[in-house]
Scaffold this motif. Structure first.
Motif, PDB file in Angstrom:
ATOM      1  N   ALA A  29       0.911  -1.261   0.108  1.00 64.83           N
ATOM      2  CA  ALA A  29       0.155  -0.060  -0.167  1.00 64.83           C
ATOM      3  C   ALA A  29       0.734   1.349   0.063  1.00 64.83           C
ATOM      4  O   ALA A  29       2.036   1.142   0.079  1.00 64.83           O
ATOM      5  N   GLY A  30       0.303   2.295  -0.041  1.00 65.49           N
ATOM      6  CA  GLY A  30       0.893   3.565   0.136  1.00 65.49           C
ATOM      7  C   GLY A  30       1.583   3.916  -1.161  1.00 65.49           C
ATOM      8  O   GLY A  30       1.289   3.894  -2.237  1.00 65.49           O
ATOM      9  N   VAL A  31       2.837   4.419  -1.099  1.00 65.55           N
ATOM     10  CA  VAL A  31       3.668   4.806  -2.198  1.00 65.55           C
ATOM     11  C   VAL A  31       3.988   3.534  -3.079  1.00 65.55           C
ATOM     12  O   VAL A  31       4.005   3.662  -4.305  1.00 65.55           O
ATOM     13  N   PHE A  32       4.123   2.458  -2.496  1.00 65.41           N
ATOM     14  CA  PHE A  32       4.107   1.226  -3.384  1.00 65.41           C
ATOM     15  C   PHE A  32       3.440   1.200  -4.416  1.00 65.41           C
ATOM     16  O   PHE A  32       3.367   0.855  -5.540  1.00 65.41           O
ATOM     17  N   ASP A  33       2.184   1.024  -3.788  1.00 66.19           N
ATOM     18  CA  ASP A  33       0.700   1.066  -4.626  1.00 66.19           C
ATOM     19  C   ASP A  33       0.693   2.094  -5.615  1.00 66.19           C
ATOM     20  O   ASP A  33       0.511   1.567  -6.872  1.00 66.19           O
ATOM     21  N   LEU A  34       0.971   3.314  -5.317  1.00 62.71           N
ATOM     22  CA  LEU A  34       0.650   4.221  -6.474  1.00 62.71           C
ATOM     23  C   LEU A  34       1.905   4.152  -7.463  1.00 62.71           C
ATOM     24  O   LEU A  34       1.473   4.171  -8.823  1.00 62.71           O
ATOM     25  N   VAL A  35       3.189   3.875  -6.982  1.00 59.64           N
ATOM     26  CA  VAL A  35       4.175   3.770  -8.150  1.00 59.64           C
ATOM     27  C   VAL A  35       4.004   2.428  -8.929  1.00 59.64           C
ATOM     28  O   VAL A  35       4.325   2.470 -10.298  1.00 59.64           O
ATOM     29  N   SER A  36       3.630   1.565  -8.342  1.00 60.53           N
ATOM     30  CA  SER A  36       3.060   0.152  -9.255  1.00 60.53           C
ATOM     31  C   SER A  36       2.116   0.488 -10.093  1.00 60.53           C
ATOM     32  O   SER A  36       2.237   0.213 -11.325  1.00 60.53           O
ATOM     33  N   ARG A  37       1.099   1.325  -9.921  1.00 58.35           N
ATOM     34  CA  ARG A  37       0.099   1.548 -10.739  1.00 58.35           C
ATOM     35  C   ARG A  37       0.366   2.490 -11.795  1.00 58.35           C
ATOM     36  O   ARG A  37       0.156   2.451 -13.101  1.00 58.35           O
ATOM     37  N   ARG A 297       1.882  13.494  -6.451  1.00 56.25           N
ATOM     38  CA  ARG A 297       1.693  14.800  -7.242  1.00 56.25           C
ATOM     39  C   ARG A 297       2.372  14.686  -8.559  1.00 56.25           C
ATOM     40  O   ARG A 297       2.118  14.819  -9.392  1.00 56.25           O
ATOM     41  N   HIS A 298       3.660  14.402  -8.113  1.00 51.79           N
ATOM     42  CA  HIS A 298       4.825  14.144  -9.595  1.00 51.79           C
ATOM     43  C   HIS A 298       4.362  13.135 -10.336  1.00 51.79           C
ATOM     44  O   HIS A 298       4.413  13.053 -11.365  1.00 51.79           O
ATOM     45  N   GLY A 299       3.905  11.986  -9.544  1.00 52.34           N
ATOM     46  CA  GLY A 299       3.599  10.895 -10.336  1.00 52.34           C
ATOM     47  C   GLY A 299       2.308  10.844 -11.121  1.00 52.34           C
ATOM     48  O   GLY A 299       2.362  10.497 -12.531  1.00 52.34           O
ATOM     49  N   TRP A 300       1.258  11.447 -10.527  1.00 50.35           N
ATOM     50  CA  TRP A 300       0.211  11.477 -11.416  1.00 50.35           C
ATOM     51  C   TRP A 300       0.253  12.649 -12.356  1.00 50.35           C
ATOM     52  O   TRP A 300      -0.370  12.576 -13.807  1.00 50.35           O
ATOM     53  N   LEU A 301       0.903  13.738 -12.391  1.00 43.37           N
ATOM     54  CA  LEU A 301       1.247  14.673 -13.432  1.00 43.37           C
ATOM     55  C   LEU A 301       2.070  13.871 -14.571  1.00 43.37           C
ATOM     56  O   LEU A 301       1.627  14.249 -15.823  1.00 43.37           O
ATOM     57  N   ASN A 302       2.843  13.123 -14.243  1.00 42.50           N
ATOM     58  CA  ASN A 302       3.773  12.692 -15.233  1.00 42.50           C
ATOM     59  C   ASN A 302       2.834  11.364 -15.836  1.00 42.50           C
ATOM     60  O   ASN A 302       2.816  11.309 -17.141  1.00 42.50           O
ATOM     61  N   GLY A 303       2.209  10.488 -15.199  1.00 45.07           N
ATOM     62  CA  GLY A 303       1.289   9.268 -15.649  1.00 45.07           C
ATOM     63  C   GLY A 303       0.161   9.927 -16.444  1.00 45.07           C
ATOM     64  O   GLY A 303       0.209   9.564 -17.656  1.00 45.07           O
TER      65      GLY A 303
END
Length: 338
Positions: A29-37, A297-303
């Motif tokens: 969960a957490g950061v791992f879950d977001l980065v995985s997605r 924030r950085h992740g969803w902007l990039n993805g």
């Protein structure tokens, strides 16, 4: 046709990715879950969709691209399945299809670089596109290590997964996106092409320097200097390219294509400003956000903002991006009235 197979793969991948939003993933969960997605968004959707566009811009009948287009759907779905299995050998094996697929894509990139050398036609945008293809095995290798549980540093499992996402977005998606941008700039905004060449070169140079800095960070030599220089080159280059995309968008004939590319460029600009703040904020005395704040924030902007909207935009615009010299000779013959 390879382009149609890549299109089908990205469509199926998008459906699978949406379903997986409701499914717990194995990394945690957490950061791992977001980065995985976000990694899965690249594997299932963004990379296949951008490869579809490269097929229509270049000769798409090479053996490497035919094999890659036939294997991309299975490879991406197996890669997604790796995130449903516990970290270990079984999950690692599931990623090997994506690794094999990435070697085919890299072979196509190398073939195109050799063709440019043979013909003496070195154009910044074409080199950037080809290097984006060549870089895919780097992302696949870190993805395999992440799901297999291999930690070469040791860096920790989160850093290994973050390195996998860095390669997929910064070393593959960003150069492919930048290559399409350069093609449009050459046709519609020639006065900006020199600036484009400098900024694209900075992005290409910054990506491996960031990876080198991470690799050296656990050694006596340390990697702070290399990583800092890489971050500066990568972020400043990407911010500049995002600004060029915003300036180019109103010049495009296709209004919605311009909107997509403008949103993508604006998202890239904002994401890289955040990255600059994250890496240099403490050194400049303005404070830097922590990983928990930064990654969403950085992740969803990039993805979503950059990669997905960009892939959709270039997919819509790709027929307009083919330069006359890339067409087959028979396609350039004038019509003869009967």
């Amino acid at each position: 046709m390879p382009s149609r197979r890549f299109a089908r793969a990205s469509f199926v991948g998008a459906l699978v990715w949406c379903v997986l939003l409701w499914v717990p993933l194995a990394p945690g969960a957490g950061v791992f879950d977001l980065v995985s997605r976000l990694v899965l968004l690249a594997v299932l959707v963004a990379v296949p969709m951008l490869l579809e566009s490269t097929c229509d811009l270049w000769d798409n009948d090479s053996l490497a691209m035919r094999l890659a287009s036939r294997s991309v759907l299975a490879a991406s779905l197996l890669g997604a399945a790796a995130f449903l299995a516990p970290t270990g050998m079984r999950a690692g094996v599931l990623t090997l299809g994506w690794a094999a697929f990435s070697l085919l894509v890299a072979a196509e990139g190398a073939r195109r670089l050799l063709a440019m050398r043979r013909e003496g036609l070195w154009r910044a945008e074409e080199v950037v596109l080809a290097l984006g293809l060549v870089a895919l095995p780097g992302g696949a290798a870190w993805l395999t290590m992440s799901r297999w549980g291999i930690d070469p540093g040791p860096y920790g499992p989160l850093v290994v997964l973050l390195t996998a996402i860095h390669f997929h977005y910064a070393a593959v998606i960003a150069p492919l996106w930048a290559g399409f941008l350069g093609r449009e700039i050459r046709q519609r905004w020639t006065g900006a092409h020199l600036a484009y060449t400098v900024l694209a070169s900075a992005v290409l140079a910054g990506t491996p320097l960031v990876a080198l800095g991470i690799a050296l960070s656990r050694t006596p030599a340390g990697g702070t200097a290399a990583e800092t220089l890489g971050v500066l080159l990568l972020t400043v280059g990407a911010i500049g390219l995002g600004a060029l995309a915003l300036g180019l968008a109103p010049r495009m004939d296709d209004r919605w294509g311009g909107v997509f590319v403008g949103v993508s460029g604006g998202s890239l600009l904002l994401a890289m400003v955040l990255a600059l703040w994250f890496h240099l904020g403490d050194g400049l005395g303005i404070g830097a956000p922590d990983v928990e704040w930064m990654v969403p924030r950085h992740g969803w902007l990039n993805g979503i903002g950059f990669a997905l909207w960009g892939a959709l935009g270039w997919r819509r615009l790709k027929p307009r991006a083919v330069p006359p010299e890339a067409l087959a000779p028979e396609a350039r013959r004038p019509e003869v009235n009967a």
